[in-house]
Design a protein around this motif. Sequence first.
Motif, PDB file in Angstrom:
ATOM      1  N   LEU A 146      -6.454  17.532   0.484  1.00  0.00           N
ATOM      2  CA  LEU A 146      -5.911  16.190   0.238  1.00  0.00           C
ATOM      3  C   LEU A 146      -4.671  16.262  -0.639  1.00  0.00           C
ATOM      4  N   ALA A 147      -3.713  15.410  -0.342  1.00  0.00           N
ATOM      5  CA  ALA A 147      -2.512  15.272  -1.177  1.00  0.00           C
ATOM      6  C   ALA A 147      -2.463  13.837  -1.684  1.00  0.00           C
ATOM      7  N   ASN A 148      -2.096  13.677  -2.941  1.00  0.00           N
ATOM      8  CA  ASN A 148      -1.898  12.339  -3.489  1.00  0.00           C
ATOM      9  C   ASN A 148      -0.418  12.018  -3.397  1.00  0.00           C
ATOM     10  N   VAL A 149      -0.119  10.826  -2.870  1.00  0.00           N
ATOM     11  CA  VAL A 149       1.257  10.357  -2.735  1.00  0.00           C
ATOM     12  C   VAL A 149       1.355   9.013  -3.445  1.00  0.00           C
ATOM     13  N   VAL A 150       2.385   8.854  -4.269  1.00  0.00           N
ATOM     14  CA  VAL A 150       2.639   7.579  -4.933  1.00  0.00           C
ATOM     15  C   VAL A 150       3.993   7.081  -4.439  1.00  0.00           C
ATOM     16  N   LEU A 151       4.001   5.860  -3.892  1.00  0.00           N
ATOM     17  CA  LEU A 151       5.209   5.244  -3.357  1.00  0.00           C
ATOM     18  C   LEU A 151       5.538   3.975  -4.116  1.00  0.00           C
ATOM     19  N   SER A 152       6.822   3.735  -4.366  1.00  0.00           N
ATOM     20  CA  SER A 152       7.296   2.426  -4.797  1.00  0.00           C
ATOM     21  C   SER A 152       8.031   1.841  -3.598  1.00  0.00           C
ATOM     22  N   ILE A 153       7.630   0.636  -3.208  1.00  0.00           N
ATOM     23  CA  ILE A 153       8.134   0.032  -1.982  1.00  0.00           C
ATOM     24  C   ILE A 153       8.718  -1.341  -2.289  1.00  0.00           C
ATOM     25  N   GLU A 154       9.946  -1.565  -1.857  1.00  0.00           N
ATOM     26  CA  GLU A 154      10.549  -2.896  -1.943  1.00  0.00           C
ATOM     27  C   GLU A 154      10.006  -3.701  -0.770  1.00  0.00           C
ATOM     28  N   THR A 155       9.397  -4.855  -1.077  1.00  0.00           N
ATOM     29  CA  THR A 155       8.679  -5.613  -0.052  1.00  0.00           C
ATOM     30  C   THR A 155       9.275  -6.983   0.259  1.00  0.00           C
ATOM     31  N   ALA A 156      10.409  -7.319  -0.321  1.00  0.00           N
ATOM     32  CA  ALA A 156      10.968  -8.666  -0.148  1.00  0.00           C
ATOM     33  C   ALA A 156      11.216  -9.021   1.317  1.00  0.00           C
ATOM     34  N   GLN A 157      11.561  -8.045   2.140  1.00  0.00           N
ATOM     35  CA  GLN A 157      11.850  -8.315   3.551  1.00  0.00           C
ATOM     36  C   GLN A 157      10.680  -7.979   4.470  1.00  0.00           C
ATOM     37  N   MET A 158       9.558  -7.581   3.892  1.00  0.00           N
ATOM     38  CA  MET A 158       8.424  -7.164   4.717  1.00  0.00           C
ATOM     39  C   MET A 158       7.776  -8.324   5.429  1.00  0.00           C
ATOM     40  N   SER A 159       7.249  -8.029   6.605  1.00  0.00           N
ATOM     41  CA  SER A 159       6.546  -9.028   7.392  1.00  0.00           C
ATOM     42  C   SER A 159       5.059  -9.079   7.036  1.00  0.00           C
ATOM     43  N   LEU A 160       4.605  -8.217   6.140  1.00  0.00           N
ATOM     44  CA  LEU A 160       3.204  -8.170   5.720  1.00  0.00           C
ATOM     45  C   LEU A 160       3.089  -8.443   4.227  1.00  0.00           C
ATOM     46  N   THR A 161       1.935  -8.944   3.818  1.00  0.00           N
ATOM     47  CA  THR A 161       1.651  -9.042   2.386  1.00  0.00           C
ATOM     48  C   THR A 161       1.272  -7.646   1.895  1.00  0.00           C
ATOM     49  N   ALA A 162       1.227  -7.461   0.592  1.00  0.00           N
ATOM     50  CA  ALA A 162       0.822  -6.171   0.028  1.00  0.00           C
ATOM     51  C   ALA A 162      -0.597  -5.819   0.456  1.00  0.00           C
ATOM     52  N   THR A 163      -1.478  -6.794   0.478  1.00  0.00           N
ATOM     53  CA  THR A 163      -2.865  -6.558   0.891  1.00  0.00           C
ATOM     54  C   THR A 163      -2.941  -6.151   2.361  1.00  0.00           C
ATOM     55  N   GLN A 164      -2.183  -6.851   3.213  1.00  0.00           N
ATOM     56  CA  GLN A 164      -2.159  -6.489   4.635  1.00  0.00           C
ATOM     57  C   GLN A 164      -1.610  -5.081   4.828  1.00  0.00           C
ATOM     58  N   LEU A 165      -0.557  -4.754   4.077  1.00  0.00           N
ATOM     59  CA  LEU A 165       0.041  -3.425   4.191  1.00  0.00           C
ATOM     60  C   LEU A 165      -0.975  -2.340   3.828  1.00  0.00           C
ATOM     61  N   THR A 166      -1.669  -2.507   2.709  1.00  0.00           N
ATOM     62  CA  THR A 166      -2.626  -1.478   2.300  1.00  0.00           C
ATOM     63  C   THR A 166      -3.760  -1.346   3.323  1.00  0.00           C
ATOM     64  N   LYS A 167      -4.187  -2.457   3.878  1.00  0.00           N
ATOM     65  CA  LYS A 167      -5.246  -2.413   4.898  1.00  0.00           C
ATOM     66  C   LYS A 167      -4.769  -1.637   6.123  1.00  0.00           C
ATOM     67  N   GLU A 168      -3.560  -1.927   6.585  1.00  0.00           N
ATOM     68  CA  GLU A 168      -3.028  -1.249   7.764  1.00  0.00           C
ATOM     69  C   GLU A 168      -2.769   0.234   7.492  1.00  0.00           C
ATOM     70  N   LEU A 169      -2.252   0.562   6.300  1.00  0.00           N
ATOM     71  CA  LEU A 169      -2.021   1.962   5.968  1.00  0.00           C
ATOM     72  C   LEU A 169      -3.338   2.739   5.938  1.00  0.00           C
ATOM     73  N   SER A 170      -4.398   2.119   5.436  1.00  0.00           N
ATOM     74  CA  SER A 170      -5.686   2.804   5.343  1.00  0.00           C
ATOM     75  C   SER A 170      -6.290   3.076   6.720  1.00  0.00           C
ATOM     76  N   GLN A 171      -5.801   2.387   7.747  1.00  0.00           N
ATOM     77  CA  GLN A 171      -6.313   2.584   9.106  1.00  0.00           C
ATOM     78  C   GLN A 171      -5.570   3.693   9.864  1.00  0.00           C
ATOM     79  N   ILE A 172      -4.512   4.242   9.272  1.00  0.00           N
ATOM     80  CA  ILE A 172      -3.772   5.333   9.905  1.00  0.00           C
ATOM     81  C   ILE A 172      -4.599   6.606   9.802  1.00  0.00           C
ATOM     82  N   ASP A 173      -4.713   7.337  10.912  1.00  0.00           N
ATOM     83  CA  ASP A 173      -5.465   8.580  10.929  1.00  0.00           C
ATOM     84  C   ASP A 173      -4.894   9.553   9.899  1.00  0.00           C
TER      85      ASP A 173
END
Length: 152
Positions: free
Chosen positions: A110-137
């Motif tokens: 396992l590798a730990n990755v920490v990202l800072s993401i600018e979200t002002a133009q995103m089409s997802l909320t932060a919660t939606q983004l984390t949910k979708e990222l967690s579903q990536i294989d």
Amino acid sequence: MENNKETYYLIRADILPESIQKTIEAKRLLDRGEAETIQQAVEQVGLSRSAYYKYKDAIHPFNAVMKQKIITVSLNLDHRSGVLSKMLSHIAANRGNVLTINQSIPLQGLANVVLSIETAQMSLTATQLTKELSQIDGVQKVTIIAQENREG
């Protein structure tokens, strides 16, 4: 006005022309997922596609222009080729902008990755983004560790 700098005005919604009001509503329907396509959105609000395309790139919610939203996310990823790339592609596809990325040396697969993401133009909320990222294989865990709004 031959100035490349964009100028913004704060205008009360009730005095805007109907086509601009309908463009705003169509964009809202798309952003919230209440319409899947531009055609559906313009039909729902009674606007032509040409009018929508004429105004869509010049209309921004007031808060999106005034604030820069940044989230910091910690992720545990499987140490496999392509996992990080898929995750970054998903963020980019949703109009997120990665500002910083820090990755640890993989331990026990396992590798730990920490990202800072600018979200002002995103089409997802932060919660939606984390949910979708967690579903990536290959993504084992996603945690929001910080959220901040900066005045623009």
